[in-house]
Design an enzyme around this catalytic site. Structure first.
Site, mmCIF file in Angstrom:
data_model
loop_
_atom_site.group_PDB
_atom_site.id
_atom_site.type_symbol
_atom_site.label_atom_id
_atom_site.label_comp_id
_atom_site.label_asym_id
_atom_site.label_seq_id
_atom_site.Cartn_x
_atom_site.Cartn_y
_atom_site.Cartn_z
ATOM 1 N N GLU A 126 0.232 -1.197 5.894
ATOM 2 C CA GLU A 126 1.317 -0.664 6.726
ATOM 3 C C GLU A 126 1.196 0.838 6.919
ATOM 4 O O GLU A 126 1.479 1.365 7.996
ATOM 5 C CB GLU A 126 2.675 -1.013 6.097
ATOM 6 C CG GLU A 126 3.877 -0.712 6.989
ATOM 7 C CD GLU A 126 4.349 0.732 6.963
ATOM 8 O OE1 GLU A 126 5.028 1.161 7.911
ATOM 9 O OE2 GLU A 126 4.027 1.447 5.977
ATOM 10 N N ASP A 148 0.820 -1.207 0.000
ATOM 11 C CA ASP A 148 0.000 0.000 0.000
ATOM 12 C C ASP A 148 0.852 1.253 0.000
ATOM 13 O O ASP A 148 2.025 1.245 0.389
ATOM 14 C CB ASP A 148 -0.967 0.010 1.184
ATOM 15 C CG ASP A 148 -0.267 0.047 2.537
ATOM 16 O OD1 ASP A 148 0.791 -0.603 2.682
ATOM 17 O OD2 ASP A 148 -0.783 0.712 3.453
#
Length: 402
Positions: free
Chosen positions: A164, A103
């Site tokens: 994350e 991400d």
């Protein structure tokens, strides 16, 4: 300087020859902001195809549920994307954990969506350094390791999560599970532009404190009301006063309020706290609860705390220092000067270190201006860092320990 053997050099040449730049360009062209589930699914599929070239068992893991408090004080479940997990030789004598994240911080509607060459060898684009480049380095280093005679001595888990950038709430349990019993861990956040690694890191906690007061007419009977907005402001000031050399506090937002002629009966204070030591983290949580209790009592309101410390502090203990020194020795063998320093940021390395596993969490390529539209990757460092990782893993295989 420690000389490289012919076998090591052959493995390192293979690491440097991997098609990392092409992979970064392909993966970074797909928006994979943490909330863009469609983009994350596309990237996860491409990563699964790429990592399927390695031996072992590959799977996509469903995310754990994540709670979030909205501006109205409602607790909602937020959906995250699937995480990639690859397990290779779980019975080998040396067990490693390699982690990355697919991400980025750039949402699907963010204007930063394209790749641009700033100059020769410097690529600007979303996630090029943080951390599509790091994922490419993981794959190149492991592919090279598989060609080494030492491969059978090394087993590894690769975990690439989808959340994350928002704190790994949907993957924290998976990280803890995979860290258990590992010899060492390597995480592929980008190194600084000059190659410096992140050493000690503080912890981080995000809190939403919902304050329930009592509404009343602002002119006719305000004394019968309990102003939740004022209580939230008072709490923000009290928490801000907790700042010290070992604790950073950022009251970031207050949601609440309404018409000027109504005493507001609800407000939500958002605050981030970053303690530098485990002791400071414990003290910060106690001080937060004490401040909330005082505000509740003095303003005659009810408060509810949501959230917590999802990233524990990451001091450099003896085992972690030995791992850093091994990376530095490997860098010297490659002609790379490796240094590290404390940083104010946090990452999955915090969570791994909290499991008692030594970790170096900036093994990715060199880059900078991350989390901004100026983010850049120094593309020549892809080969450099893939070789550094491959050599570090070979040396761990030889030693059998950190």
């Amino acid at each position: 300087m420690i000389q490289l053997t012919a076998t090591e050099q052959a493995t390192l040449d293979r690491a440097a020859d991997a098609p990392m730049l092409a992979q970064v360009e392909r993966w970074a062209a797909i928006n994979s902001g943490t909330g863009n589930l469609a983009g994350l699914k596309t990237v996860a599929g491409q990563l699964a195809d790429a990592f399927a070239a390695l031996p072992g068992e590959l799977r996509l893991v469903a995310p754990d549920p994540v709670e979030s408090v909205d501006a109205a004080g409602r607790v909602n479940i937020v959906q995250r994307g699937e995480h990639l997990h690859l397990r290779v030789r779980p019975d080998a004598p040396v067990q490693l954990l390699l982690t990355g994240h697919m991400d980025t911080v750039f949402a699907a509607d963010h204007p930063f969506q394209t790749l641009t060459w700033l100059e020769d060898g410097v690529l600007n684009g979303p996630g090029t350094a943080d951390m599509k480049g790091g994922i490419a380095v993981i794959l190149a280093a492991l592919t090279a390791l598989e060609s080494s005679p030492l491969a059978d001595r090394v087993g590894y888990d690769v975990m690439i999560n989808s959340d994350e950038e928002t704190g790994s709430h949907a993957s924290a349990a998976l990280i803890a599970e995979l860290a258990r019993g590992k010899t060492a861990a390597l995480t592929y956040e980008p190194a600084l532009p000059d190659g410096t690694l992140a050493g000690a890191r503080p912890g981080s906690g995000n809190f939403s404190i919902t304050i329930h007061g009592r509404s009343a007419h602002a002119g006719r009977n305000p004394e019968e009301g309990r102003n939740a907005l004022v209580a939230a402001a008072d709490l923000a000031l009290r928490l801000n006063a907790l700042k010290s050399g070992e604790l950073k506090v950022n009251p970031a937002r207050i949601d609440g309020g309404g018409p000027n002629n109504v005493v507001p009966d609800q407000a939500i204070l958002r605050v981030n706290m970053r303690p530098s030591t485990p002791e400071a983290m414990g003290g910060a949580e106690s001080a937060l609860r004490a401040a909330v209790a005082s505000v509740s009592r003095e303003h005659d309101v009810h408060c509810h705390i949501h959230g917590g410390f999802n990233r524990p502090p990451k001091p450099l203990d003896a085992a972690a220092t030995r791992l850093f020194e091994l990376v530095r020795t490997c860098g010297a063998a490659l002609g790379i000067d490796i240094a590290w320093k404390a940083t104010g940021g946090v990452c999955d390395g915090n969570n791994i270190a909290a499991c008692g596993i030594p970790v170096v969490d900036t093994m990715g390529p060199r880059g900078g201006a991350i989390h901004s539209s100026d983010e850049f990757l120094i593309t020549g460092s892809l080969a450099e860092r893939a070789q550094l990782s491959a050599l570090t893993m070979m040396r761990l295989a030889e030693r059998g320990t950190v």
